[in-house]
Every structure is written in structure tokens, then in C-alpha cells.
Scaffold this active site. Structure first.
Site, PDB file in Angstrom:
ATOM      1  N   TYR A 101     -39.186-113.228 -62.550  1.00  0.00           N
ATOM      2  CA  TYR A 101     -39.553-113.646 -61.194  1.00  0.00           C
ATOM      3  C   TYR A 101     -38.353-114.334 -60.544  1.00  0.00           C
ATOM      4  O   TYR A 101     -37.700-115.184 -61.162  1.00  0.00           O
ATOM      5  CB  TYR A 101     -40.731-114.634 -61.225  1.00  0.00           C
ATOM      6  CG  TYR A 101     -40.947-115.317 -59.884  1.00  0.00           C
ATOM      7  CD1 TYR A 101     -41.772-114.747 -58.921  1.00  0.00           C
ATOM      8  CD2 TYR A 101     -40.293-116.507 -59.569  1.00  0.00           C
ATOM      9  CE1 TYR A 101     -41.943-115.344 -57.685  1.00  0.00           C
ATOM     10  CE2 TYR A 101     -40.463-117.103 -58.334  1.00  0.00           C
ATOM     11  CZ  TYR A 101     -41.280-116.525 -57.391  1.00  0.00           C
ATOM     12  OH  TYR A 101     -41.434-117.105 -56.165  1.00  0.00           O
ATOM     13  N   GLU A 189     -39.576-113.247 -52.125  1.00  0.00           N
ATOM     14  CA  GLU A 189     -39.616-113.218 -53.587  1.00  0.00           C
ATOM     15  C   GLU A 189     -39.721-111.798 -54.113  1.00  0.00           C
ATOM     16  O   GLU A 189     -40.120-110.882 -53.391  1.00  0.00           O
ATOM     17  CB  GLU A 189     -40.785-114.044 -54.121  1.00  0.00           C
ATOM     18  CG  GLU A 189     -42.142-113.502 -53.786  1.00  0.00           C
ATOM     19  CD  GLU A 189     -43.277-114.328 -54.377  1.00  0.00           C
ATOM     20  OE1 GLU A 189     -44.341-113.744 -54.665  1.00  0.00           O
ATOM     21  OE2 GLU A 189     -43.112-115.553 -54.538  1.00  0.00           O
TER      22      GLU A 189
END
Length: 381
Positions: A101, A189
């Protein structure tokens, strides 16, 4: 303004971030044509603004043409957490060995952007932050200077990213911050960044939200605004000029002022209910605007009861009462029970105007919320 995955990925690709080969499709025939070009395995991914698409059946991996057609037929038109899927992203499968991530958002406590990296990719990052916060490495960024290369490397190494791909992940993080700053993003993101057996890094997902107040500086993104709406409620909120966020509960909430609405949401949760939305009608709201707000909430099939919380400053209680009466008098039968709490400017006059045959009235916010939660629970019972 939220961008769809396919829109954000195009921006990422243009900035040099590796993304899988993909095609946007709005019909089964278009999906079949796309997989013929892309090959197998291929992911069929619903393009709606909700998390957990995979668990909800909105993402399927097809291994052949027959499966691709079947999954396309299942996903297109499906109701996904209250959103109707009208388009899918058909994407080449990635043979990965690890998921990461990476993201940039604003840390309001620090008053600075923060870069975040974790080896816990591919899962809900909010759950990771709550349950194992140590699994997320963070680095705050001085907006006057931007994200320095050494900061990107530092947070990547602190996250425990393997040395073989650390440089590429740091490069992606730096590019994300450049986009965050130059495109007036509020959040950006990739979850997950997939790592292949050949140590290639690929952005398998993309999230990019743009500050609405900065859209005048981003004309090309502003043109995408209509395409980002996933349902009629979002379109209607934009037309009416409301600050609106759809949630997963069944208690509809209308208030004037973001703080007042947030307080109402918290109280609904406190008293055992689940908020269905955040809807701020703003200050100085006239009767017509109040009518539009009720139209919005009544249009949400998830709403079982409504609480109307108004504190008069600029907004006058008698104007709000007129709007409530006008909206409800147009119905042969009121679709949901409405609880009203008025306080502040002309609240007394407003309470006298309200048609109590159409609404339930409470003097305090706590009592109004408790009654609305009870009304919703009775519908579910």
C-alpha cells in the site's frame, strides 16, 4: 470530487506509474471485445465509488471468454452497496507475489500532508490503521518543500519493503506526491501495488480525490465531474448544490452546517442507529432548498426514517418549517417518518408553522435523534 479507478489510472499512467493494460466497457459485448485484445486472465472491475468491491462481488477474474461474458453480465447493472454499476474496467491480470500500500493524504492533526507505506496491501487500510497501526510507516511532508527523495526512501525502508523493489516503490511515492500537489488532490493512493516475480511494480488499483474548491484550477479534471457520479442521488446533490455523502445506514440526516450534521451523525451512532447520509443544506436555506433536501433523502431507498436538525443563525426556523410543510404536503402518503428539531432564529415561529400531522417534533437534539433511530428500527423489525 472522486475520480473513478479508470480515470485515476490514466492520470497515473501519464505520470509514468506502471498500470495494467485495460479497457473501459459499458456492455457485455464491449467486455468480450476487450478481453480478446487483452488476453487472460482478465479482471472485470465495477466502476463505482465504494470500497470492498471484491467482497461485494464487484470484481471477478475471468480465465476464459465464457467466464468473461458471464461475469460481465453479472456485474453490469448490479446494485453494489446502493450504486448501480453501469461501467466496468477490463484489466489484464497481474501475476504477483506480494501486495503493498502507498498513499498520500492530509494529516489534519499535524496540518501537513503525510506519506504512508505498508506491506499490508490489498486489504482495507483503515482496518490496518486501527488494528495494527505499526504496520504503516508514515512521513510528514512540509508543503513548502515537497517530498524529498530521502524522505521517500526513508518511509519505504521503515515499512520493510524488500530492497529489490524499494527504489521503484519510492519513485511511485514521489510521483504520487507530485500529482497530489499539482492536481490539488485531497487523497491519492494505490492499494495494492503489486510486486511480480520479476520484481516489477504495478499499480493494480487507483484512488484519487480532488479538492472541489480547486477545480477551477483543474479544468480538465472538472470536465470529468459528471462522469464521476455513480448514482442519481449524487447527480441530484450536485444539481441542488448540496454537500452530500451517502453512507450505509438507514437514518437520513439533514442539517445546516457541517459541524451540526456531524454531531447528528455521531448521536445517531451513539443511540444505536446507523446514519444513511451526510446532508448539509447550508446557511440561509429558503423553503425551496429545504424541499430539495427532503427530496434527496426520500429518494434514497436505504432510508427508513429522517431527522431534521436545524439551528437558526442565518437560517430562519420559519423558512425551514415552510419548506418541510411544502415538501411533505405534496405526498399522498409520507414515505418516511420525519422528526424535526428547530432551535435558534425564529425557531418558535417555525414550530408553530410545522404541520404536526406530517412530522414529529422534539425540542432537543438528543430526543429527536432517539426518536428517529427508534422509527428506523421499527421499520426494520
Amino acid at each position: 470530487m472522486k475520480l473513478h479507478e479508470y480515470q485515476a489510472k490514466q492520470i497515473f499512467a501519464d505520470a509514468g506509474i506502471p498500470v495494467p493494460d485495460s479497457r473501459l466497457a459499458t456492455s457485455v459485448a464491449e467486455v468480450e471485445a476487450a478481453v480478446e485484445e487483452i488476453g487472460f486472465p482478465a479482471a472485470i472491475k465495477a466502476q463505482v465509488h465504494v470500497g470492498g468491491r471484491g467482497k461485494a462481488g464487484g470484481i471477478k477474474i475471468a480465465s476464459d471468454a465464457e467466464e468473461a461474458s458471464q461475469y460481465a453480465d453479472e456485474i453490469l447493472g448490479m446494485d453494489l452497496k446502493g450504486y448501480t454499476v453501469d461501467r466496468v474496467l477490463v484489466e489484464a491480470g497481474v501475476d504477483f507475489v506480494n501486495e503493498l500500500y502507498v498513499g498520500i493524504t492530509m494529516d489534519r492533526g499535524e496540518g501537513k500532508p503525510v506519506a504512508m507505506v505498508s506491506t499490508e496491501g490489498g486489504v482495507d487500510i483503515e482496518s490496518v490503521a486501527e488494528e495494527t497501526p505499526e504496520a504503516i510507516a508514515r512521513e510528514h511532508i512540509d508543503p513548502a518543500f515537497g517530498l524529498h527523495p530521502f524522505q521517500a526512501r526513508k518511509v519505504v525502508y521503515e515499512a520493510g519493503i524488500p530492497r529489490e523493489v524499494a527504489g521503484d516503490v519510492a519513485s511511485i511515492l514521489t510521483t504520487l506526491y507530485d500529482l497530489y500537489e499539482s492536481r490539488d488532490a485531497s487523497e491519492i493512493e494505490i492499494n495494492p501495488v503489486m510486486i511480480t516475480s520479476d520484481d516489477d511494480v504495478v499499480a493494480a488499483d487507483a484512488v484519487m480525490n480532488i479538492d472541489d474548491d480547486a477545480l477551477f484550477r483543474q479544468p480538465d479534471l472538472a470536465e470529468l465531474e459528471e462522469e464521476t457520479f455513480s448514482d442519481d442521488l449524487e447527480k441530484k446533490a450536485n444539481e441542488y448544490g448540496f454537500d452530500y455523502v451517502r453512507l450505509s445506514g438507514n437514518v437520513g440526516i439533514i442539517g445546516n452546517g457541517a459541524g451540526l450534521v456531524m454531531t447528528t451523525l455521531d448521536l445517531v451512532d451513539y443511540y444505536g442507529g446507523e446514519p444513511a447520509n451526510f446532508l448539509d443544506i447550508g446557511g440561509g436555506a429558503k423553503a425551496e432548498r429545504v424541499t430539495h433536501a427532503l427530496d434527496m433523502v426520500f429518494s434514497d431507498p436505504n432510508v427508513d426514517a429522517v431527522v431534521f436538525n436545524i439551528f437558526g443563525g442565518i437560517t430562519r426556523g420559519d423558512e425551514v418549517a415552510k419548506g418541510i410543510n411544502e415538501a411533505l404536503e405534496g405526498f399522498d402518503e409520507i414515505p418516511k417518518k420525519v422528526v424535526v428539531r428547530l432551535a435558534g432564529t425564529n425557531a418558535k415561529e417555525g414550530m408553530e408553522i410545522l404541520n404536526t400531522d406530517l412530522v414529529e417534533v422534539e425540542e432537543t437534539l438528543e430526543a429527536a435523534v432517539q426518536r428517529a433511530v427508534q422509527n428506523a428500527q421499527e421499520v426494520d423489525a
